[in-house]
Write a protein that holds these residues in place. Structure first.
Motif, PDB file in Angstrom:
ATOM      1  N   GLN A  28      16.715 -29.719  31.673  1.00  0.00           N
ATOM      2  CA  GLN A  28      15.549 -29.900  30.823  1.00  0.00           C
ATOM      3  C   GLN A  28      14.547 -30.832  31.503  1.00  0.00           C
ATOM      4  O   GLN A  28      13.510 -31.154  30.936  1.00  0.00           O
ATOM      5  CB  GLN A  28      15.963 -30.495  29.468  1.00  0.00           C
ATOM      6  N   LYS A  29      14.892 -31.289  32.714  1.00  0.00           N
ATOM      7  CA  LYS A  29      14.052 -32.221  33.468  1.00  0.00           C
ATOM      8  C   LYS A  29      13.817 -31.681  34.881  1.00  0.00           C
ATOM      9  O   LYS A  29      14.267 -32.265  35.866  1.00  0.00           O
ATOM     10  CB  LYS A  29      14.728 -33.585  33.546  1.00  0.00           C
ATOM     11  N   PRO A  30      13.105 -30.551  35.011  1.00  0.00           N
ATOM     12  CA  PRO A  30      12.962 -29.923  36.326  1.00  0.00           C
ATOM     13  C   PRO A  30      12.235 -30.778  37.363  1.00  0.00           C
ATOM     14  O   PRO A  30      12.608 -30.780  38.532  1.00  0.00           O
ATOM     15  CB  PRO A  30      12.201 -28.635  36.032  1.00  0.00           C
ATOM     16  N   VAL A  31      11.207 -31.498  36.969  1.00  0.00           N
ATOM     17  CA  VAL A  31      10.453 -32.318  37.929  1.00  0.00           C
ATOM     18  C   VAL A  31      11.313 -33.474  38.439  1.00  0.00           C
ATOM     19  O   VAL A  31      11.376 -33.737  39.648  1.00  0.00           O
ATOM     20  CB  VAL A  31       9.144 -32.845  37.284  1.00  0.00           C
ATOM     21  N   GLU A  32      12.021 -34.128  37.534  1.00  0.00           N
ATOM     22  CA  GLU A  32      12.842 -35.280  37.911  1.00  0.00           C
ATOM     23  C   GLU A  32      14.025 -34.872  38.797  1.00  0.00           C
ATOM     24  O   GLU A  32      14.342 -35.557  39.769  1.00  0.00           O
ATOM     25  CB  GLU A  32      13.362 -36.008  36.668  1.00  0.00           C
ATOM     26  N   ILE A  33      14.668 -33.747  38.467  1.00  0.00           N
ATOM     27  CA  ILE A  33      15.823 -33.333  39.260  1.00  0.00           C
ATOM     28  C   ILE A  33      15.390 -32.895  40.659  1.00  0.00           C
ATOM     29  O   ILE A  33      16.056 -33.203  41.644  1.00  0.00           O
ATOM     30  CB  ILE A  33      16.654 -32.241  38.542  1.00  0.00           C
TER      31      ILE A  33
END
Length: 152
Positions: A141-146
Motif C-alpha cells: 500500500q506504500k509503493p513510493v516508499e518501498i
C-alpha cells in the motif's frame, strides 16, 4: 538497519460484510436448529468463531533492510521468509491485476509464469525477479516508499 516496514491487514469492507454475513447466517441457523450432541455443538461453535477470527489475525509484514527483504504472511508463515540482495536480479514496483494475474488475494501462484504473490489488498506490488529466474510479487500500500528502499 530497517529501511522500510509495512504491515497490511484485510480491511476491505466488502470482505468483512461477506464474512460477518456468513457468520450471522451460521448463528441464526444454529439458533433455529441447534446440534443435538455436545460434540456437534462444540465443533459448530468452534467453526463459527474461528472464521472471522482467522481473517482478523491475517497480516502481511514486509521489511527491507541492508541485508535484503523479509516477508511474513501470518498465520501461514511461522517465520519470516528472507531474500538476500545477492539472490535478486531486479526489484521494481508495478501495477498488477490481482484477479486476472493471480486469481485473487492471499498467497497465490500466477498464471503464465508470473510466479508467486503475497498480497492483501490493492493492485500495487514489489516485483522481485531472482537470479534463478523465479518471480515473487509482494503487495504494498506504500509503493513510493518501498521502491525508495530497494537497493538494486
Amino acid at each position: 538497519m530497517i529501511e522500510f516496514k509495512e504491515t497490511q491487514r484485510f480491511t476491505q469492507w466488502w470482505l468483512w460484510l461477506i464474512l460477518l454475513g456468513s457468520w450471522g447466517a451460521m448463528v441464526f441457523a444454529l439458533f433455529m436448529d441447534p446440534p443435538k450432541t455436545l460434540g456437534s455443538q462444540l465443533i459448530v461453535g468452534i467453526l463459527t468463531i474461528s472464521l472471522p477470527t482467522f481473517f482478523w489475525q491475517m497480516r502481511l509484514i514486509t521489511r527491507i533492510t541492508t541485508e535484503g527483504i523479509y516477508v511474513r504472511f501470518i498465520p501461514f508463515h511461522f517465520k519470516e521468509q528472507f531474500y538476500s540482495w545477492d539472490s535478486i536480479e531486479s526489484a521494481q514496483v508495478r501495477t498488477y491485476d490481482p484477479l486476472s494475474e493471480y486469481g485473487g488475494w492471499g498467497i497465490k501462484y500466477g498464471f503464465n509464469g508470473q510466479g508467486k504473490v503475497y498480497n492483501i489488498a490493492g493492485d500495487q506490488g514489489l516485483q522481485l525477479v531472482f537470479k534463478s529466474g523465479e518471480k515473487l510479487l509482494i503487495g504494498t500500500q506504500k509503493p513510493v516508499e518501498i521502491q525508495a528502499a530497494v537497493r538494486l
